[in-house]
Every structure is written in C-alpha cells, then in structure tokens.
Design an enzyme around this catalytic site. Sequence first.
Site, short mmCIF file in Angstrom:
data_model
loop_
_atom_site.label_atom_id
_atom_site.label_comp_id
_atom_site.label_asym_id
_atom_site.label_seq_id
_atom_site.Cartn_x
_atom_site.Cartn_y
_atom_site.Cartn_z
N LYS A 11 36.76 52.05 39.07
CA LYS A 11 36.29 53.08 40.00
C LYS A 11 37.34 54.17 40.18
CE LYS A 11 34.98 49.88 42.90
NZ LYS A 11 34.50 49.16 44.08
N GLU A 69 33.29 46.72 47.15
CA GLU A 69 34.04 47.53 48.10
C GLU A 69 33.41 48.92 48.05
OE1 GLU A 69 38.21 47.72 47.19
OE2 GLU A 69 38.59 49.06 48.89
N ARG A 105 35.90 39.96 33.26
CA ARG A 105 35.17 41.17 33.59
C ARG A 105 34.61 41.80 32.33
NH1 ARG A 105 37.98 43.85 37.34
NH2 ARG A 105 37.19 45.90 36.87
P1 ATP Z 1 36.99 48.42 39.72
O1 ATP Z 1 38.10 47.56 39.19
O2 ATP Z 1 36.06 48.95 38.72
O3 ATP Z 1 37.49 49.50 40.61
P2 ATP Z 1 36.51 46.49 41.70
O4 ATP Z 1 36.72 45.14 41.18
O5 ATP Z 1 37.58 47.07 42.55
O6 ATP Z 1 36.09 47.45 40.55
P3 ATP Z 1 34.65 45.73 43.68
O7 ATP Z 1 33.79 46.62 44.48
O8 ATP Z 1 35.75 45.03 44.33
O9 ATP Z 1 35.18 46.62 42.49
O10 ATP Z 1 33.75 44.74 42.84
C1 ATP Z 1 32.69 44.02 43.36
C2 ATP Z 1 32.48 42.83 42.48
O11 ATP Z 1 32.19 43.24 41.15
C3 ATP Z 1 33.70 41.95 42.43
O12 ATP Z 1 33.31 40.61 42.55
C4 ATP Z 1 34.28 42.23 41.07
O13 ATP Z 1 34.95 41.11 40.59
C5 ATP Z 1 33.03 42.57 40.25
N1 ATP Z 1 33.38 43.45 39.15
C6 ATP Z 1 34.04 44.62 39.20
N2 ATP Z 1 34.23 45.13 37.97
C7 ATP Z 1 33.66 44.26 37.11
C8 ATP Z 1 33.54 44.20 35.69
N3 ATP Z 1 34.02 45.16 34.91
N4 ATP Z 1 32.89 43.15 35.15
C9 ATP Z 1 32.39 42.19 35.93
N5 ATP Z 1 32.48 42.16 37.25
C10 ATP Z 1 33.12 43.18 37.86
MG MG Z 2 38.08 45.23 44.04
#
Ligand code: ATP
Ligand code: MG
Length: 581
Positions: A287, A51, A277
């Site tokens: 984020k 995102e 994760r």
């Molecule tokens: P955050 O929780 O850090 O704000 P997010 O999951 O909202 O991150 P996205 O942009 O939606 O961020 O993530 C893109 C991809 O990266 C998704 O498939 C998510 O599952 C994966 N992802 C995000 N954080 C992690 C993590 N800590 N470890 C592994 N994969 C991750």
């Molecule tokens: Mg997300």
Amino acid sequence: MKTTASEPLHPDGPGPVPDTAPPLDFIREIVAEDVGSGKHGGRVATRFPPEPNGYLHIGHAKSICLNFGVAQEFGGTCNLRFDDTNPAKEDVEYVDSIIDSVRWLGFDWGDRLFHASDYFDTIYEYTVQLITDGKAYVDDQSADQIREHRGTLTEPGRESPWRNRPVEENLDLFARMKAGEFADGEKVLRAKIDMASPNFNLRDPVLYRIRHATHHRTGDTWCIYPMYDNTHAISDALEGITHSLCTLEFEDHRPLYDWVIENCPVPSRPRQIEFARLNLTYTVMSKRKLLELVQRGDVSGWDDPRMPTLVGLRRRGFTPESIRTFAARIGVAKRENLVDVALLEDAVREDLNRRAPRVLAVLRPLRVVIENYPEGQVEQVELANNPEDPSSGTRKVPFSRVLYIEQDDFREQPPPKFHRLAPGREVRLRGTYFITCTGAVKDAAGCITELRCTYDPATRAGSAPDGRKVKGTIHWVAADHALDAEVRLYDRLFTVPNPADDKSGRDYKEFLNPASLDVLSGCRVEPSLAAAAAGDRVQFERLGYFAVDPDSSADRLVFNRTVTLRDTWARIEEAQKKEKR
Ligand code: ATP
Ligand code: MG
C-alpha cells in the site's frame, strides 16, 4: 476517480464462490484436523483484518478468499475487522472502499463488521492488568534510545533504566499518559518480557504509544493507541476467532501474539497461522508503494486500471469470479513466490469468454469502399452475441457500402502466413460477405487512406456456393452507423518482473513502463453499444475484452482493454522476428 459503495459500477453483487474446489492446503488441513478433534467445539471462525490506510489490492484478495473461503467450507464465520490503531494514516475513504471491494468480491460478513477501535476500552483494561501483574512498564526512553538498546542478532538488548519501576508508579504514569499529560513520544508502555530473547519481538516490545491525533472513529477520546501485536491478539480473542490467518512476515511475531493471549484475561485462545503473501509479476503490492504512485501522479488514482488494486482491476474489467478463480488456483503455501500475472489474465479471459457479449469494433480504422455495393443500401447482418453461450441470442449489425476495417488487417506486401487483406486477396468479413481488394488509395505522403474492394453478393451467409475458401476473416463496422469511441490500452505498469526487488537494487519507480497507457481516439464501434453503461464488459472480436469506463458518456464512449485475446498472428509475428534475429 473514486468508486464508493453508493455508486456501483455494475450490478455484480455478492455471488457464489467458483466451483473450482481449492485443493486441501496446509491451512485447510489444520482446520479440518481441529474440527475433527473438536477443538473450539468444532467451531471455525476467521477474520479479514485490513488496516484502513489504503485501497485493497490483489494480494488482499488472496487473504479475503482464504479467510472467507475457509469459513464457508467449514460452516464457520468470517468477520471483517478494521485494524484501525494508527489514526495518522487512516481515513474513512479507505474504510468505504474496503467494504465495497470485499462485497464486490462476493463475500458477506453478515452483521460481523468490527473495528479494533471498538476494543480500545478492553485493551486498556487488560493492559492495566498486565501492569498490575508486573508484566508491563512505562518507559521514558525516546524511540531512538529504545532502538539503540535493542541489541543485535548476536548481542542481547540492554534493559531500560525504567524497567523496574514500581507497579504503583507504572499505573499512575499509564493513567496520566491516557489523560494526555505527555507529548507524543515522551513515554511508551512496554511489555516486560526478555531483553535477551533471540526474538527481537520479545525484547520488551512497545504495547502503547502516545499519539495526539484525531481518530476517524473514536475522535479525540484517546491520545494513547495500542500497537498492532497486542491489539490483533486481543481483538482475535474477543471475537472468538479460532484460526487467525496472516502473512509470513508475522511468523516472528507469533511468540508475542501468544504471550499476549497467555498473559491477558482473554475469553478465548485463537491460533495464528502464517501463509505466504501473494507477489505478482510486473507490479508492486504494498500500500505504501501504491500510495506513492498515486501521490506522484504516475497513475491517475487508486482505481487507475493499471493498478493491482481491486478498484483498479474492477475498472479495468476484471470480474470478481475471475479473481476468486485465480485465488483458488494459486492456492496457499508456506513459501514466498512470484506469481505470473498471466495466470490472473487467463482467469479473466476464461470467464469473459463465457459471459461477455461479442461486438465489432475497429481501433485503428481504415476506410474501405465496396465499389459494386449499391450506394445508400443498408443490410442488417445477424450475428451471434456469444457462440459460447447460445442462450445469449443474436443481434443485427448494419452493413453498407463504406466500411472501416483495422489498419493492421491490410498489408500492401503481405508477409508469409499473413492471411488477411492484400491487393488481389479475398477475405471474409466477419459473419457475412467475401470481399476482394482491388486497390489502395494513397495520400501525397504515400500513406494508405482508403481501400477499394468488391464483394461477392453470393457470399452473404459467409460462405461461397462454389465452395471456394478464404483463409482470413476480418472484423468491420459500417462507416455511417458506427459510433465514435476512445479506447485505452494498457500494458504492464513496470518493465521488470519484480520491480520492488530487482537484482540491480534500483528503486522500483525506475522501472515504471512509460508505454503502459496508450489512448486511442477515433475508434469505431458497432451501434448496438449506444446503450453501454459503465462497467459493462464486451469482447471486441479479434481484439480482446473491454470494459466501459466510468468516464464514458452517451456522446463519448470510453473503453478499457481488460486483456487481449490470445492472438495467433501476433504470436506468428513474434516467432518470425525471433527467427530473423
Ligand atoms: P501492504 O503490505 O500491502 O501494505 P498490509 O499487510 O499492511 O498490506 P493489511 O491491511 O494489514 O495490509 O492487510 C490485511 C490482511 O491482508 C492481512 O492479514 C495481511 O496479511 C493480508 N495481506 C496483505 N497483503 C497480502 C498479500 N500480498 N498476499 C496475501 N495476503 C496479504
Ligand atoms: Mg499490515
């Protein structure tokens, strides 16, 4: 300080993945099985779906390495897809940085760069179909009312008074939502599934909401936006994704993902698989929190070298190879855990040990005058650029009567096992002469300002013809030739291993480490570094690995310490302190 695609920090382009073959984890087992059984015609298609509401962090790197890695290993494809359904929080600055970071990590999506917003028309059409089929309805309840009616773990939710609206009325209202007749929050479109489901995600989840906001790609075309769950499932299906890999928090959403796939006229049937994760010690990995640190000014920006962001790690000096190696080593599992940041540091240490040229640099200079060395004489000492890599050749480093050594390398009263310089002691200067300390000059306050030494001209090659040994070798630079530099030393950003989830329950910001940045000015580095460019990485002998910061210029060199070397004396000292306690 932002880094964008147009200003590459250094020439690391896409490269091969490291040859450390990842073990067959549960995801690769599933994929191998599907390929074996001919599911999806043996095809493998994955995607990385960020995102664009922030910069990528090392957790995303795990997901990137997994998605692109699986595709590569099984001869498949991996798409880069921006999951851009929330116009309020998204920005092209983030889009550019994400593209740049994925590429920097070494992955290539070919011409398969997509945006969920590309599918807004199709998602809308599918949704109209759901309404027509009696599977979705417009709800006039407010967000609060919807929440109140959702029920609890033990109690079913209550149905909305609008749940049984006639199809025609729903179609009309949905079209008017789209046409902009209603204000934000006035209506939503919900799936009609089951208000008594034990899974909250199936209690008539919201599929569309009204947001009068300008989208960074679709502008003002839309004022209704689909929600994550239906968007993601439909996007996956439209792109022919076979294995939709996501993190564990989406496990409870899978029934909804499957419901969308089953109830919309989608062209393919992807399968969602969840993995744990990445959590890393001494940092935070969301984020939202990282943005908060940036906004509060706790760090200098998203690319502050203390940040776990890819732009931060890159500025700090981490290599894409080391991050890929790290991702391969931590593997993929189904259970959440906290990975020791030392594992990441080890990976970069190993990589830079092989690749980074070694240079001499003194962080806290102590002046040394070699009394018996001829005034005005300069010799060129030839030093190996990297003994680990004989092809890296040698360079010449000037040596003269006045040098700088590290303040730490001298003790007036040396403790046991201290093998460096002390009054009357002889040590080797890296790559050349033995020197013996004959005295220390002090200022009025009693602080040592200069050492007086003598050298043995017969030891130029770094050994004594009479066979006598010295226990220590210290680094040095020639005072008149050395360049001035600023060196930024970094410590962990937080003082506890898991700041976002500390046992004390305190807010993570309370654990910020006030000593995480130590800026040293007046450091001295060997003259070969005059041509160093931002992003270059070197080993300062005995001190660690350092990267030239983008703030660096010809008249003001600036280095970031990527990581320390394994320092044996520091360990001895640590052990001695423990013994005393
Ligand atoms: P955050 O929780 O850090 O704000 P997010 O999951 O909202 O991150 P996205 O942009 O939606 O961020 O993530 C893109 C991809 O990266 C998704 O498939 C998510 O599952 C994966 N992802 C995000 N954080 C992690 C993590 N800590 N470890 C592994 N994969 C991750
Ligand atoms: Mg997300």
